[in-house]
Design a protein around this motif. Structure first.
Motif, PDB file in Angstrom:
ATOM      1  N   THR A  68       0.838  -1.209   0.000  1.00 14.80           N
ATOM      2  CA  THR A  68       0.000   0.000   0.000  1.00 14.80           C
ATOM      3  C   THR A  68       0.867   1.251   0.000  1.00 14.80           C
ATOM      4  O   THR A  68       0.629   2.194  -0.754  1.00 14.80           O
ATOM      5  N   GLN A  69       1.891   1.253   0.870  1.00 12.55           N
ATOM      6  CA  GLN A  69       2.785   2.411   0.948  1.00 12.55           C
ATOM      7  C   GLN A  69       3.508   2.623  -0.387  1.00 12.55           C
ATOM      8  O   GLN A  69       3.673   3.762  -0.835  1.00 12.55           O
ATOM      9  N   TYR A  70       3.928   1.531  -1.002  1.00 16.94           N
ATOM     10  CA  TYR A  70       4.634   1.617  -2.282  1.00 16.94           C
ATOM     11  C   TYR A  70       3.709   2.160  -3.370  1.00 16.94           C
ATOM     12  O   TYR A  70       4.098   3.035  -4.148  1.00 16.94           O
ATOM     13  N   LEU A  74       4.027   5.529  -5.712  1.00 17.83           N
ATOM     14  CA  LEU A  74       3.893   5.579  -7.174  1.00 17.83           C
ATOM     15  C   LEU A  74       2.855   6.626  -7.593  1.00 17.83           C
ATOM     16  O   LEU A  74       2.955   7.209  -8.677  1.00 17.83           O
ATOM     17  N   GLU A  75       1.889   6.842  -6.710  1.00 15.37           N
ATOM     18  CA  GLU A  75       0.832   7.822  -6.986  1.00 15.37           C
ATOM     19  C   GLU A  75       1.236   9.232  -6.536  1.00 15.37           C
ATOM     20  O   GLU A  75       0.419  10.142  -6.538  1.00 15.37           O
ATOM     21  N   GLY A  76       2.486   9.373  -6.125  1.00 19.50           N
ATOM     22  CA  GLY A  76       2.983  10.708  -5.765  1.00 19.50           C
ATOM     23  C   GLY A  76       2.808  11.105  -4.316  1.00 19.50           C
ATOM     24  O   GLY A  76       2.973  12.265  -3.955  1.00 19.50           O
ATOM     25  N   VAL A  77       2.475  10.131  -3.460  1.00 26.46           N
ATOM     26  CA  VAL A  77       2.265  10.429  -2.041  1.00 26.46           C
ATOM     27  C   VAL A  77       3.445   9.905  -1.234  1.00 26.46           C
ATOM     28  O   VAL A  77       3.761   8.726  -1.281  1.00 26.46           O
ATOM     29  N   GLU A  78       4.104  10.780  -0.488  1.00 25.49           N
ATOM     30  CA  GLU A  78       5.197  10.381   0.413  1.00 25.49           C
ATOM     31  C   GLU A  78       4.682  10.545   1.831  1.00 25.49           C
ATOM     32  O   GLU A  78       4.474  11.660   2.300  1.00 25.49           O
ATOM     33  N   LYS A 173     -10.633   6.326  -6.958  1.00 22.72           N
ATOM     34  CA  LYS A 173      -9.239   6.074  -6.598  1.00 22.72           C
ATOM     35  C   LYS A 173      -8.689   7.207  -5.731  1.00 22.72           C
ATOM     36  O   LYS A 173      -7.986   6.970  -4.753  1.00 22.72           O
ATOM     37  N   SER A 174      -9.027   8.425  -6.089  1.00 23.77           N
ATOM     38  CA  SER A 174      -8.546   9.588  -5.344  1.00 23.77           C
ATOM     39  C   SER A 174      -9.088   9.588  -3.910  1.00 23.77           C
ATOM     40  O   SER A 174      -8.348   9.848  -2.956  1.00 23.77           O
ATOM     41  N   ARG A 175     -10.384   9.260  -3.768  1.00 25.50           N
ATOM     42  CA  ARG A 175     -10.988   9.201  -2.427  1.00 25.50           C
ATOM     43  C   ARG A 175     -10.320   8.109  -1.586  1.00 25.50           C
ATOM     44  O   ARG A 175      -9.982   8.322  -0.419  1.00 25.50           O
ATOM     45  N   ALA A 176     -10.106   6.949  -2.209  1.00 27.55           N
ATOM     46  CA  ALA A 176      -9.471   5.836  -1.489  1.00 27.55           C
ATOM     47  C   ALA A 176      -8.046   6.200  -1.097  1.00 27.55           C
ATOM     48  O   ALA A 176      -7.598   5.920   0.016  1.00 27.55           O
ATOM     49  N   LYS A 177      -7.340   6.841  -2.021  1.00 28.36           N
ATOM     50  CA  LYS A 177      -5.944   7.228  -1.771  1.00 28.36           C
ATOM     51  C   LYS A 177      -5.856   8.178  -0.576  1.00 28.36           C
ATOM     52  O   LYS A 177      -5.045   7.966   0.335  1.00 28.36           O
ATOM     53  N   ALA A 179      -7.969   8.615   1.868  1.00 30.58           N
ATOM     54  CA  ALA A 179      -8.355   7.933   3.107  1.00 30.58           C
ATOM     55  C   ALA A 179      -7.258   6.973   3.570  1.00 30.58           C
ATOM     56  O   ALA A 179      -7.008   6.831   4.769  1.00 30.58           O
ATOM     57  N   MET A 180      -6.575   6.324   2.626  1.00 32.49           N
ATOM     58  CA  MET A 180      -5.493   5.401   2.988  1.00 32.49           C
ATOM     59  C   MET A 180      -4.328   6.147   3.633  1.00 32.49           C
ATOM     60  O   MET A 180      -3.700   5.644   4.575  1.00 32.49           O
ATOM     61  N   VAL A 181      -4.039   7.342   3.142  1.00 35.13           N
ATOM     62  CA  VAL A 181      -2.957   8.148   3.731  1.00 35.13           C
ATOM     63  C   VAL A 181      -3.260   8.432   5.199  1.00 35.13           C
ATOM     64  O   VAL A 181      -2.406   8.260   6.078  1.00 35.13           O
TER      65      VAL A 181
END
Length: 203
Positions: A68-70, A74-78, A173-177, A179-181
């Protein structure tokens, strides 16, 4: 090449780990150094690099949290908690790495930090504080339970992400991303709290 592409996988979070493992062993045999012993040095080095990439990719993708972190990277989130730059900066200055306190935990964390300070002081003095020890064990159980809840929420978001990938739904995908962060930062924070309690209790 990213890790998903290396295994010819879509950027989905639900993976068949058994199939991934089988593919890993097939590729490991194909890239084994012995197969390249008589090849030119350039080919040997290329195979070694690919073998290293294979190991990194497999280690990351087989673990759901690392995966998930990886994917988020890839989606630009650190993620701040996982940021190497933040870790290096903290080590260089001797300061603690910045932690994002989930708002819903603020009150509990404040109370816990007071208890941890008391326990550390008691430990230094060689004193036993049975009541304080019980309170900390209760707090640890609470945070362990929250870790389990967070994991369940994350798994629900993996399904949302994968459905968004399958449907080409960028909004989902954006909403999930997003929320996952939030959940991964919360999970990391909870893990650190449990570690701090274990250290104070000497377990």
């Amino acid at each position: 090449m990213d890790y998903f592409s290396f295994f010819n996988l879509p950027r989905r979070l639900a993976l068949d780990v058994v199939a991934l493992e089988k593919q890993f062993y097939v590729l490991s045999r194909k890239l084994h150094p012995d197969r390249f012993a008589s090849k030119p040095v350039a080919e040997q080095e290329a195979a070694l690099a690919e073998s290293s990439l294979l190991n990194d990719a497999y280690r990351t993708l087989k673990d759901p949290i690392a995966r998930t972190q990886y994917l988020l990277r890839l989606e630009g989130v650190e993620l701040e908690e996982q940021s190497k730059a933040a870790t290096d900066a903290a080590r260089a200055t001797g300061e603690q790495k910045k932690q994002i306190v989930p708002p819903e935990l603020l009150e509990e964390v404040f109370e816990l930090n007071m208890q941890l300070q008391e326990m550390r002081a008691a430990n230094k003095m060689g004193e036993d504080e049975p009541e304080l020890r019980r309170d900390l064990m209760t707090a640890k159980d609470t945070f362990d339970a929250k870790m389990v809840e967070t994991q369940a929420e994350l798994e629900g978001l993996w399904s949302v992400w994968d459905s968004g990938v399958d449907a080409g739904d960028e909004a989902a995908k954006s909403r999930a991303k997003d929320a996952m962060v939030v959940l991964l930062n919360k999970r990391s924070y909870l893990r650190n709290l449990v570690r701090d309690v274990n250290e104070a209790l000497g377990v």
